[in-house]
Scaffold this active site. Sequence first.
Site, PDB file in Angstrom:
ATOM      1  CB  CYS A 164       6.192   1.635   7.330  1.00 22.02           C
ATOM      2  SG  CYS A 164       5.508   3.131   6.453  1.00 22.02           S
ATOM      3  CG  LEU A 165       6.920   1.016   0.842  1.00 21.40           C
ATOM      4  CD1 LEU A 165       6.226   1.442  -0.311  1.00 21.40           C
ATOM      5  CD2 LEU A 165       8.128   0.202   0.432  1.00 21.40           C
ATOM      6  CD  GLN A 186       3.963   5.565   2.857  1.00 25.52           C
ATOM      7  OE1 GLN A 186       2.893   5.095   2.707  1.00 25.52           O
ATOM      8  NE2 GLN A 186       4.790   4.972   3.450  1.00 25.52           N
ATOM      9  CG  HIS A 199       1.232   6.355   6.273  1.00 29.81           C
ATOM     10  ND1 HIS A 199       2.487   6.969   6.623  1.00 29.81           N
ATOM     11  CD2 HIS A 199       1.339   5.182   5.919  1.00 29.81           C
ATOM     12  CE1 HIS A 199       3.134   5.805   6.638  1.00 29.81           C
ATOM     13  NE2 HIS A 199       2.750   4.838   6.143  1.00 29.81           N
ATOM     14  N   GLY A 210       0.828  -1.328  -0.121  1.00 30.28           N
ATOM     15  CA  GLY A 210      -0.048  -0.099  -0.022  1.00 30.28           C
ATOM     16  C   GLY A 210       0.885   1.238  -0.041  1.00 30.28           C
ATOM     17  CG  HIS A 264       0.336   0.914   7.622  1.00 31.44           C
ATOM     18  ND1 HIS A 264       1.256   0.464   8.229  1.00 31.44           N
ATOM     19  CD2 HIS A 264       0.949   1.830   6.796  1.00 31.44           C
ATOM     20  CE1 HIS A 264       2.457   0.807   7.915  1.00 31.44           C
ATOM     21  NE2 HIS A 264       2.357   1.624   6.972  1.00 31.44           N
ATOM     22  CD  GLU A 265      -0.817   2.369   3.174  1.00 36.66           C
ATOM     23  OE1 GLU A 265      -0.528   3.505   3.658  1.00 36.66           O
ATOM     24  OE2 GLU A 265      -0.363   1.328   3.040  1.00 36.66           O
TER      25      GLU A 265
HETATM   26  O1  GNR Z   1       4.318  -2.580   2.020  1.00 36.76           O
HETATM   27  C1  GNR Z   1       3.907  -2.707   3.107  1.00 36.76           C
HETATM   28  N1  GNR Z   1       3.545  -3.760   4.128  1.00 36.76           N
HETATM   29  C2  GNR Z   1       2.926  -3.526   5.154  1.00 36.76           C
HETATM   30  C3  GNR Z   1       2.940  -4.960   5.847  1.00 36.76           C
HETATM   31  C4  GNR Z   1       2.123  -4.949   6.936  1.00 36.76           C
HETATM   32  C5  GNR Z   1       1.465  -4.093   7.359  1.00 36.76           C
HETATM   33  C6  GNR Z   1       1.237  -2.791   6.457  1.00 36.76           C
HETATM   34  C7  GNR Z   1       1.966  -2.694   5.313  1.00 36.76           C
HETATM   35  S1  GNR Z   1       1.951  -1.339   4.775  1.00 36.76           S
HETATM   36  C8  GNR Z   1       3.634  -1.200   3.810  1.00 36.76           C
HETATM   37  C9  GNR Z   1       3.488  -0.150   2.654  1.00 36.76           C
HETATM   38  C10 GNR Z   1       3.615   1.253   3.422  1.00 36.76           C
HETATM   39  O2  GNR Z   1       4.404   1.797   4.256  1.00 36.76           O
HETATM   40  N2  GNR Z   1       2.152   1.854   3.417  1.00 36.76           N
HETATM   41  O3  GNR Z   1       2.187   2.762   3.947  1.00 36.76           O
HETATM   42 NI    NI Z   2       3.487   2.926   5.760  1.00 38.86          NI
END
Ligand code: GNR
Ligand code: NI
Length: 167
Positions: A91-92, A51, A137, A46, A133-134
């Site tokens: 998270c990226l 980001q 952000h 995601g 999670h998104e």
């Molecule tokens: O790539 C991603 N993997 C992930 C794994 C477990 C829970 C959430 C994520 S989101 C993350 C990509 C990202 O940072 N999205 O904001």
């Molecule tokens: Ni993230």
Amino acid sequence: MALLHVLQFPDPLLRKKARSVVNVDDNVRKIVDDMFETMYEQVGVGLAAIQVNIQQRIIVMDVSENRSQPYCFINPEIIIREGVQYETEGCLSFPGVFDKVERAAKIRVKALDKEGKSFELDAEDILSICIQHEIDHLDGILFVDHLSRVKQERARKKLEKMRRKEY
Ligand code: GNR
Ligand code: NI
């Protein structure tokens, strides 16, 4: 299409709050396309507009194994939450950092699609986790904010150490 630069912790831009999209127009669709390209290139499941330094409430996602089920959520809102789950997240914006976070188990999300049409989706497992999670952000919240102080410090040190090795 264009690849976008993904901000990394502790960039203060990750703490900004995104504004609602007023018009789902071609500009927004171009952002969505660029975000998908960036997410697939970075092998993330995601990506939130925050980001890539765009302060608009836009999320792209693909949690499928063969990267063939793109989801786009504009102005997403969680309207129902049920139960809890506790799973490892990454998270990226935190390369190399992984830890367990508590989230709602099942959610119903309401959002606009790429055409500006409203839809609702029930999500569980990784899809539910990723949506939460998104949306965090978009509100300037990072997954490590859900961890204990000790674990946050550990994550920060790990990133610093990795960066020293890179340069
Ligand atoms: O790539 C991603 N993997 C992930 C794994 C477990 C829970 C959430 C994520 S989101 C993350 C990509 C990202 O940072 N999205 O904001
Ligand atoms: Ni993230």
